[in-house]
Enzyme design. Structure first.
Site, PDB file in Angstrom:
ATOM      1  CG  ASP A   9      -2.028   1.013   1.153  1.00 35.77           C
ATOM      2  OD1 ASP A   9      -2.030   1.806   0.193  1.00 35.77           O
ATOM      3  OD2 ASP A   9      -2.897   1.012   2.039  1.00 35.77           O
ATOM      4  CG  ASP A 103      -3.649   3.770  -2.768  1.00 36.55           C
ATOM      5  OD1 ASP A 103      -4.508   2.877  -2.841  1.00 36.55           O
ATOM      6  OD2 ASP A 103      -3.736   4.728  -1.973  1.00 36.55           O
ATOM      7  CD  GLU A 104      -5.491  -0.885  -0.561  1.00 34.06           C
ATOM      8  OE1 GLU A 104      -5.387  -1.712   0.364  1.00 34.06           O
ATOM      9  OE2 GLU A 104      -6.591  -0.378  -0.895  1.00 34.06           O
TER      10      GLU A 104
END
Length: 391
Positions: A9, A103-104
């Site tokens: 993350d 974003d993960e």
């Protein structure tokens, strides 16, 4: 063989990208979005969070909480590019990758210990590679399943790493607040809090049946998460499906106004479907089949979004660029692809709180009364003799 699942993350992603552009922002309370009088916060730095600022908060409230915060409009094009860059780095090195959001990422490194190198060492090296090649701080959690890994990442932040050894999942989770369990919203928290449950260990002491009686199927799901039980597989990013719709004309047409109205209706319906799926798209494709059955597709990339007006702008841009008004069209279609889980708010840097509320209100009406309950005026009157279907 125990699974090994890593969850990566990017830390305060939008802010981190802005800090790459302007080093003076490092260590300061930075807010992305919410700069206008009625704007909405899209993201904020850890320093801003200390003042109580969080995403989806009205910008004026954020300014009251931290008057000296630095507000930045936001650049979704740039954030999308960095997101793709990180994805490419991971996909080039990892055996199986699932892009869970902008974003993960989840990475399945099962078997790495036996055939390549110790899984924790391999994951640490991948994190260092991302840091070196992008300059973006990133955290990871490693465990036997996706749920525990995600929760481990949250405990490792910012810019950290955490390995939960097999067999220690329940012990790791026990002292954490129930708020740390993915999927527990405000209403569920109130129910559990009224039951005297504040820590995960309290849920671990209950039976699955007791949790079901309290919260139904959601209670069972929470019980499994609290006990570190999850069998959810890592679904490779390339398997993410697109959504599309197309329309075939009984009588070929070159009426550009009608065609644009039809495309507008398609975009509205597909965008609503995206939001209902809680996904965003980064690619728009326009499909045109002419009267001689020759078919062409035209593609355009956009920042991740599920907003009607952004998707429509790109789709109509493709239409105007590639259809000069002839020849006759037999079929027209629209497809959104490159889908990842996400929320529409991530691209509403310029939109007001009223715009966000409007989207939510329109979607509530559509969910209750059907997708066609509210449509644009230009799409109300459809041409006669049309057939329409979705993939």
């Amino acid at each position: 063989m125990d699974r090994r699942i890593a969850h990566f993350d990017l830390d305060s992603f939008f802010v981190s990208v802005e800090c790459l552009r302007d080093k003076s922002l490092l260590g300061k309370p930075v807010v992305i979005g919410g700069s206008s009088e009625r704007g909405v916060v899209a993201s904020c730095s850890y320093e801003a969070r200390k003042f109580g600022i969080h995403s989806a908060m009205p910008g004026k409230q954020a300014k009251r909480l931290c008057p000296h915060a630095i507000f930045i409009k936001g650049d979704m094009d740039l954030y999308s590019e960095y997101s793709h860059r990180v994805t490419r780095i991971i996909e080039e090195r990892a055996p199986a990758v699932e892009k869970a959001s902008i974003d993960e990422h989840y990475v399945d490194v099962t078997g790495m210990d036996k055939y390549i190198k110790e899984s924790f060492l391999w994951t640490k090296e991948l994190r260092q590679t991302i840091l070196k090649e992008t300059g973006l701080p990133i955290s990871f959690g490693l465990s036997t399943n996706k749920t525990v890994s995600k929760m481990a990442t949250n405990e490792a932040k910012p810019n950290g790493e955490k390995y939960i050894l097999p067999g220690t999942e329940k012990a790791f989770l026990a002292p954490l607040s129930i708020r740390k369990i993915p999927g527990i919203g405000a209403k569920t928290y109130v129910v559990l809090s009224n039951m005297g449950i504040e820590k995960i260990e309290s849920i671990q002491k209950l039976t699955k049946e007791e949790m079901y009686n309290a919260l139904g199927e959601n209670g069972e799901s929470i019980w499994r998460k609290a006990n570190g039980i999850s069998y959810s597989p890592v679904v490779p990013f390339h398997e993410q499906k697109s959504i599309s719709t197309e329309m075939t004309f009984h009588k070929d047409t070159a009426d550009t106004e009608k065609l644009k109205n039809i495309v507008t209706g398609m975009v509205d319906e597909l965008a609503f479907t995206l939001r209902r799926m809680k996904k965003v798209a980064a690619c728009v494709t326009l499909k045109l089949r002419f009267s001689d059955f020759e078919t062409h597709t035209f593609q355009g990339h956009i920042p991740y979004t599920a907003a009607d007006h952004i998707l429509l702008r790109k789709t109509l841009e493709l239409f105007r660029k590639h259809y000069p008004g002839k020849p006759l069209i037999r079929l027209i279609g629209v497809r959104f692809s490159d889908l990842v889980p996400g929320f529409n708010q991530i691209d509403l840097f310029d939109d007001t709180e009223e715009m966000v509320n409007l989207y939510q209100a329109l979607d509530r009406i559509r969910k209750r009364y059907g997708e066609r309950a509210i449509v644009r005026a230009s799409t109300v009157k459809r041409p006669k003799g049309l057939q329409m279907g979705k993939d």
